[in-house]
Design a protein around this motif. Structure first.
Motif, short mmCIF file in Angstrom:
data_model
loop_
_atom_site.label_atom_id
_atom_site.label_comp_id
_atom_site.label_asym_id
_atom_site.label_seq_id
_atom_site.Cartn_x
_atom_site.Cartn_y
_atom_site.Cartn_z
N UNK A 226 38.49 84.15 -22.26
CA UNK A 226 39.29 82.76 -21.42
C UNK A 226 40.68 82.31 -23.04
N UNK A 227 40.71 82.77 -24.13
CA UNK A 227 41.49 82.37 -24.99
C UNK A 227 42.32 84.02 -24.59
N UNK A 228 41.89 84.91 -24.16
CA UNK A 228 42.63 86.12 -23.99
C UNK A 228 43.07 86.18 -22.77
N UNK A 229 43.47 85.44 -22.33
CA UNK A 229 43.65 85.40 -20.52
C UNK A 229 44.73 83.88 -20.72
N UNK A 230 44.53 83.35 -21.83
CA UNK A 230 45.02 81.82 -22.08
C UNK A 230 46.63 81.97 -22.80
N UNK A 231 46.11 83.56 -23.57
CA UNK A 231 47.37 83.92 -24.23
C UNK A 231 47.83 85.21 -24.34
N UNK A 232 49.26 84.39 -22.90
CA UNK A 232 50.23 85.73 -22.02
C UNK A 232 51.04 86.38 -22.47
N UNK A 249 53.68 77.65 -26.78
CA UNK A 249 52.95 78.25 -26.61
C UNK A 249 52.63 79.08 -27.85
N UNK A 250 53.20 78.95 -28.80
CA UNK A 250 52.52 79.47 -30.25
C UNK A 250 51.47 78.62 -30.62
N UNK A 251 51.84 77.39 -30.25
CA UNK A 251 50.65 76.77 -31.03
C UNK A 251 49.61 77.65 -30.53
N UNK A 252 49.27 78.23 -30.13
CA UNK A 252 48.47 79.21 -29.80
C UNK A 252 48.44 80.13 -30.59
N UNK A 253 47.74 80.53 -31.67
CA UNK A 253 48.14 81.61 -32.75
C UNK A 253 47.99 82.71 -32.27
N UNK A 254 47.46 83.81 -31.46
CA UNK A 254 47.37 83.82 -30.89
C UNK A 254 48.53 84.74 -30.43
N UNK A 255 49.31 83.47 -29.58
CA UNK A 255 50.66 84.31 -28.65
C UNK A 255 51.20 85.06 -29.42
N UNK A 256 51.81 84.24 -30.26
CA UNK A 256 53.31 84.58 -31.46
C UNK A 256 53.15 85.88 -32.26
N UNK A 257 51.43 85.38 -33.03
CA UNK A 257 50.90 86.92 -33.94
C UNK A 257 51.00 88.70 -32.95
N UNK A 258 50.23 87.85 -31.56
CA UNK A 258 49.88 89.35 -30.73
C UNK A 258 51.91 90.19 -30.49
N UNK A 259 52.21 89.21 -29.79
CA UNK A 259 53.72 89.39 -29.76
C UNK A 259 54.52 90.33 -30.50
N UNK A 260 53.91 89.31 -32.39
CA UNK A 260 54.80 90.10 -33.50
C UNK A 260 54.37 91.12 -33.55
N UNK A 261 53.23 91.27 -33.49
CA UNK A 261 52.43 92.85 -34.00
C UNK A 261 53.90 94.10 -32.67
#
Length: 304
Positions: A226-232, A249-261
């Motif tokens: 569910x976290x994966x789908x909540x990371x647009x 959206x960056x309050x979800x740590x995966x959002x900004x880190x995936x985008x940064x990668x």
């Protein structure tokens, strides 16, 4: 004739040194070893970095063991490290890219999704592995003493191993699409470190919770999915999202880190705001997870 008595009397006396048993060497004086007293931790405290450093070899060998176990007696071997992001990329590219039209305005959408999935696979697999690591090492926990934090930290090594293999394939795909990374590729080590800190922090917190309440173990897989789908940022560009939501959206740590990668690996403008906020949230999760883990680890051997 000489009698036997005279013969015995004339015989020279036996040497006592020759008949007595050899003298034992004096006991060697051993140096006094420092006394170590193990006491339960009381209160809230961060783990001792000095103690973790003393057990660095155990950390290394636990990670090496997990890597060997993961790929032992497998047909495809390390190919499984890229199977998950590849298959997910195919699904997203087919249904979201073509059917839902999410790929509009995104150049090389399959590459866009695969770069995000490489980062997410590292993040999600590390959270899953770290969360169940303490329960999986039940016998080790109940037999000997060592910093229990070593167990969930060792799972990061498996994720890094998979990440290196998947990143090599990402580089080949980028060359195939004619995409060359820019100066931002120098930020990749920093982004990977932030991903590892955030994933390990969440996994450490969950590992302590799972020891106390096994219900968390059953919802872990569903929660990560569910976290994966909540990371647009995995499957949608920032331009396709509601501008009013972008600051939150960056309050979800995966959002900004995936985008940064993705931005570091493929080039393009780097979103420092999203990366900074997500990294800060990841640090908070890591500190919170280690504090709680350290607080309750003294009861692991009794409740596991």
């Amino acid at each position: 004739m000489v009698s036997d008595a005279q013969t015995e009397a004339e015989a020279p006396p036996a040497d006592p040194a020759a008949t007595s048993p050899p003298a034992r060497p004096a006991a060697l004086a051993l140096p006094e070893l420092p006394l170590t007293v193990l006491e339960p931790q009381s209160g809230w405290a961060l783990p001792s970095l000095r103690e973790l450093w003393r057990y660095r070899e155990l950390l290394f060998f636990l990670a090496l063991r997990d890597i060997k176990v993961r790929y032992k007696q497998t047909v495809f071997g390390v190919g499984w490290a890229v199977a998950q992001p590849l298959m997910t990329m195919a699904v997203f590219a087919l249904f979201l890219g073509r059917v839902a039209g999410v790929a509009n305005g995104v150049e090389h959408y399959p590459l866009f999704v695969f770069a995000g999935m490489v980062a997410w696979t590292f993040f999600g697999n590390t959270v899953n592995a770290a969360a169940g690591s303490v329960v999986a090492n039940e016998r080790l926990v109940t037999k000997i003493y060592f910093p229990r934090l070593v167990i969930p930290l060792s799972t990061v090594g498996v994720g890094v191993f998979d990440l290196v293999i998947a990143s090599a394939l990402l580089g080949l795909m980028a060359l195939g699409f004619g995409v060359a990374p820019g100066w931002s590729v120098l930020l990749l080590p920093l982004v990977v470190l932030s991903l590892a800190v955030a994933a390990a922090g969440v996994g450490i917190l969950l590992s302590a919770l799972i020891v106390a309440q096994r219900d968390f173990k059953f919802v872990l897989g569903f929660g990560v999915q569910l976290w994966m789908f909540a990371t647009p940022s995995l499957y949608m560009p920032a331009s396709a999202l509601d501008p009013d939501l972008l600051p939150f959206l960056p309050l979800n740590p995966a959002y900004g880190l995936v985008q940064g990668f993705r931005q570091a690996a493929l080039g393009g403008p780097f979103d420092w705001y999203a990366f900074g906020v997500s990294s800060a949230v990841g640090l908070v999760l890591a500190f919170g997870g280690m504090l709680y883990f350290r607080r309750v680890e003294r009861s692991f051997a009794d409740t596991i």
